[in-house]
Design a protein around this motif. Structure first.
Motif, PDB file in Angstrom:
ATOM      1  N   TYR A  92       0.831  -1.200   0.000  1.00 23.85           N
ATOM      2  CA  TYR A  92       0.000   0.000   0.000  1.00 23.85           C
ATOM      3  C   TYR A  92       0.871   1.258   0.000  1.00 23.85           C
ATOM      4  O   TYR A  92       0.590   2.221  -0.719  1.00 23.85           O
ATOM      5  N   GLY A  93       1.934   1.251   0.771  1.00 23.75           N
ATOM      6  CA  GLY A  93       2.849   2.389   0.794  1.00 23.75           C
ATOM      7  C   GLY A  93       3.490   2.647  -0.564  1.00 23.75           C
ATOM      8  O   GLY A  93       3.566   3.790  -1.024  1.00 23.75           O
ATOM      9  N   ILE A  94       3.938   1.598  -1.219  1.00 26.82           N
ATOM     10  CA  ILE A  94       4.539   1.741  -2.557  1.00 26.82           C
ATOM     11  C   ILE A  94       3.503   2.283  -3.538  1.00 26.82           C
ATOM     12  O   ILE A  94       3.803   3.151  -4.367  1.00 26.82           O
ATOM     13  N   TYR A  95       2.284   1.792  -3.436  1.00 23.88           N
ATOM     14  CA  TYR A  95       1.194   2.288  -4.279  1.00 23.88           C
ATOM     15  C   TYR A  95       1.004   3.794  -4.080  1.00 23.88           C
ATOM     16  O   TYR A  95       0.877   4.548  -5.051  1.00 23.88           O
ATOM     17  N   LEU A  96       1.002   4.226  -2.830  1.00 27.17           N
ATOM     18  CA  LEU A  96       0.831   5.662  -2.562  1.00 27.17           C
ATOM     19  C   LEU A  96       1.992   6.480  -3.121  1.00 27.17           C
ATOM     20  O   LEU A  96       1.781   7.555  -3.683  1.00 27.17           O
ATOM     21  N   VAL A  97       3.195   5.975  -2.980  1.00 23.65           N
ATOM     22  CA  VAL A  97       4.377   6.690  -3.480  1.00 23.65           C
ATOM     23  C   VAL A  97       4.380   6.734  -5.005  1.00 23.65           C
ATOM     24  O   VAL A  97       4.518   7.804  -5.607  1.00 23.65           O
ATOM     25  N   ASP A  98       4.225   5.573  -5.627  1.00 20.09           N
ATOM     26  CA  ASP A  98       4.398   5.469  -7.082  1.00 20.09           C
ATOM     27  C   ASP A  98       3.169   5.862  -7.895  1.00 20.09           C
ATOM     28  O   ASP A  98       3.295   6.511  -8.926  1.00 20.09           O
ATOM     29  N   PRO A 145       4.326  10.721  -1.485  1.00 18.91           N
ATOM     30  CA  PRO A 145       5.456  10.090  -0.813  1.00 18.91           C
ATOM     31  C   PRO A 145       5.410  10.191   0.713  1.00 18.91           C
ATOM     32  O   PRO A 145       5.839   9.266   1.396  1.00 18.91           O
ATOM     33  N   LYS A 146       4.887  11.269   1.237  1.00 22.20           N
ATOM     34  CA  LYS A 146       4.843  11.409   2.695  1.00 22.20           C
ATOM     35  C   LYS A 146       3.975  10.318   3.316  1.00 22.20           C
ATOM     36  O   LYS A 146       4.403   9.624   4.243  1.00 22.20           O
ATOM     37  N   GLU A 147       2.758  10.141   2.832  1.00 23.16           N
ATOM     38  CA  GLU A 147       1.859   9.123   3.359  1.00 23.16           C
ATOM     39  C   GLU A 147       2.363   7.720   3.015  1.00 23.16           C
ATOM     40  O   GLU A 147       2.315   6.810   3.844  1.00 23.16           O
ATOM     41  N   GLY A 148       2.862   7.562   1.793  1.00 23.72           N
ATOM     42  CA  GLY A 148       3.357   6.256   1.373  1.00 23.72           C
ATOM     43  C   GLY A 148       4.532   5.789   2.207  1.00 23.72           C
ATOM     44  O   GLY A 148       4.580   4.635   2.649  1.00 23.72           O
ATOM     45  N   GLU A 149       5.475   6.676   2.461  1.00 24.91           N
ATOM     46  CA  GLU A 149       6.642   6.285   3.244  1.00 24.91           C
ATOM     47  C   GLU A 149       6.285   6.041   4.704  1.00 24.91           C
ATOM     48  O   GLU A 149       6.954   5.263   5.377  1.00 24.91           O
ATOM     49  N   LYS A 150       5.216   6.656   5.183  1.00 24.59           N
ATOM     50  CA  LYS A 150       4.729   6.347   6.533  1.00 24.59           C
ATOM     51  C   LYS A 150       4.319   4.872   6.598  1.00 24.59           C
ATOM     52  O   LYS A 150       4.676   4.159   7.532  1.00 24.59           O
ATOM     53  N   TRP A 151       3.587   4.410   5.582  1.00 25.84           N
ATOM     54  CA  TRP A 151       3.154   3.017   5.552  1.00 25.84           C
ATOM     55  C   TRP A 151       4.335   2.071   5.351  1.00 25.84           C
ATOM     56  O   TRP A 151       4.379   0.990   5.945  1.00 25.84           O
ATOM     57  N   ILE A 152       5.278   2.468   4.519  1.00 28.09           N
ATOM     58  CA  ILE A 152       6.457   1.628   4.298  1.00 28.09           C
ATOM     59  C   ILE A 152       7.268   1.529   5.591  1.00 28.09           C
ATOM     60  O   ILE A 152       7.772   0.453   5.938  1.00 28.09           O
ATOM     61  N   MET A 153       7.374   2.626   6.334  1.00 23.85           N
ATOM     62  CA  MET A 153       8.081   2.599   7.611  1.00 23.85           C
ATOM     63  C   MET A 153       7.362   1.681   8.605  1.00 23.85           C
ATOM     64  O   MET A 153       8.004   0.910   9.324  1.00 23.85           O
ATOM     65  N   ASN A 154       6.035   1.738   8.643  1.00 27.91           N
ATOM     66  CA  ASN A 154       5.277   0.814   9.500  1.00 27.91           C
ATOM     67  C   ASN A 154       5.598  -0.629   9.138  1.00 27.91           C
ATOM     68  O   ASN A 154       5.783  -1.471  10.013  1.00 27.91           O
ATOM     69  N   ALA A 155       5.656  -0.909   7.840  1.00 26.39           N
ATOM     70  CA  ALA A 155       5.964  -2.261   7.381  1.00 26.39           C
ATOM     71  C   ALA A 155       7.366  -2.672   7.832  1.00 26.39           C
ATOM     72  O   ALA A 155       7.574  -3.798   8.296  1.00 26.39           O
ATOM     73  N   ALA A 156       8.324  -1.762   7.720  1.00 27.92           N
ATOM     74  CA  ALA A 156       9.700  -2.058   8.137  1.00 27.92           C
ATOM     75  C   ALA A 156       9.760  -2.332   9.638  1.00 27.92           C
ATOM     76  O   ALA A 156      10.383  -3.308  10.082  1.00 27.92           O
ATOM     77  N   VAL A 157       9.094  -1.500  10.419  1.00 27.07           N
ATOM     78  CA  VAL A 157       9.053  -1.688  11.873  1.00 27.07           C
ATOM     79  C   VAL A 157       8.411  -3.029  12.220  1.00 27.07           C
ATOM     80  O   VAL A 157       8.819  -3.697  13.177  1.00 27.07           O
ATOM     81  N   ASN A 158       7.440  -3.437  11.417  1.00 26.80           N
ATOM     82  CA  ASN A 158       6.750  -4.712  11.650  1.00 26.80           C
ATOM     83  C   ASN A 158       7.469  -5.901  11.015  1.00 26.80           C
ATOM     84  O   ASN A 158       6.933  -7.008  10.980  1.00 26.80           O
ATOM     85  N   GLY A 159       8.678  -5.651  10.484  1.00 25.29           N
ATOM     86  CA  GLY A 159       9.530  -6.739  10.035  1.00 25.29           C
ATOM     87  C   GLY A 159       9.452  -7.125   8.581  1.00 25.29           C
ATOM     88  O   GLY A 159      10.012  -8.153   8.189  1.00 25.29           O
ATOM     89  N   ASP A 160       8.803  -6.334   7.731  1.00 19.89           N
ATOM     90  CA  ASP A 160       8.741  -6.681   6.315  1.00 19.89           C
ATOM     91  C   ASP A 160      10.102  -6.430   5.659  1.00 19.89           C
ATOM     92  O   ASP A 160      10.604  -5.304   5.649  1.00 19.89           O
ATOM     93  N   SER A 161      10.698  -7.485   5.121  1.00 25.15           N
ATOM     94  CA  SER A 161      12.051  -7.375   4.564  1.00 25.15           C
ATOM     95  C   SER A 161      12.108  -6.452   3.354  1.00 25.15           C
ATOM     96  O   SER A 161      13.099  -5.733   3.164  1.00 25.15           O
ATOM     97  N   ASP A 162      11.069  -6.429   2.522  1.00 25.01           N
ATOM     98  CA  ASP A 162      11.067  -5.537   1.362  1.00 25.01           C
ATOM     99  C   ASP A 162      11.058  -4.074   1.800  1.00 25.01           C
ATOM    100  O   ASP A 162      11.695  -3.227   1.172  1.00 25.01           O
ATOM    101  N   ALA A 163      10.354  -3.777   2.865  1.00 25.81           N
ATOM    102  CA  ALA A 163      10.311  -2.407   3.379  1.00 25.81           C
ATOM    103  C   ALA A 163      11.676  -2.003   3.931  1.00 25.81           C
ATOM    104  O   ALA A 163      12.133  -0.868   3.720  1.00 25.81           O
ATOM    105  N   ILE A 164      12.327  -2.920   4.617  1.00 28.70           N
ATOM    106  CA  ILE A 164      13.667  -2.636   5.150  1.00 28.70           C
ATOM    107  C   ILE A 164      14.630  -2.369   4.012  1.00 28.70           C
ATOM    108  O   ILE A 164      15.386  -1.392   4.038  1.00 28.70           O
ATOM    109  N   ILE A 165      14.580  -3.194   2.984  1.00 21.66           N
ATOM    110  CA  ILE A 165      15.440  -3.004   1.806  1.00 21.66           C
ATOM    111  C   ILE A 165      15.127  -1.681   1.126  1.00 21.66           C
ATOM    112  O   ILE A 165      16.028  -0.971   0.685  1.00 21.66           O
ATOM    113  N   TYR A 166      13.854  -1.319   1.047  1.00 21.14           N
ATOM    114  CA  TYR A 166      13.444  -0.056   0.435  1.00 21.14           C
ATOM    115  C   TYR A 166      14.189   1.112   1.089  1.00 21.14           C
ATOM    116  O   TYR A 166      14.743   1.967   0.400  1.00 21.14           O
TER     117      TYR A 166
END
Length: 96
Positions: free
Chosen positions: A58-64, A69-90
């Motif tokens: 969902y975050g990538i969708y919002l960004v791209d 980008p502000k709202e999208g990266e908030k969701w991507i950061m949530n994903a990273a904090v919750n352990g999503d490896s793709d978000a961490i790599i992002y």
């Protein structure tokens, strides 16, 4: 049949996995017509319920796609904090 199962399950109770799967199947057009907007509605629901991969997608969708980008990266950061490896790599890639 799988899409209808997940859709029904997610509609009956707040279930992040069912919402995520309904979104992915809708996005890919598996067992249903592909529809990005409807898929993202399911993925947004899953993201709000704390599903890490849904938060990332969902975050990538919002960004791209929505150019938010502000709202999208908030969701991507949530994903990273919750352990999503793709978000961490992002975020690692963003720092390069």
């Amino acid at each position: 049949e799988a899409f209808n199962h997940y859709r029904l399950s997610a509609s009956i109770s707040p279930n992040p996995k069912s919402s995520y799967m309904a979104g992915i199947l809708k996005l890919q057009g598996v067992g249903t017509n592909a529809d990005e907007e409807q898929a993202m509605a399911w993925l947004e629901k899953a993201a709000k319920l704390g599903h890490p991969k849904a938060q990332f997608i969902y975050g990538i969708y919002l960004v791209d796609r929505k150019k938010d980008p502000k709202e999208g990266e908030k969701w991507i950061m949530n994903a990273a904090v919750n352990g999503d490896s793709d978000a961490i790599i992002y975020f690692q890639e963003q720092k390069k």
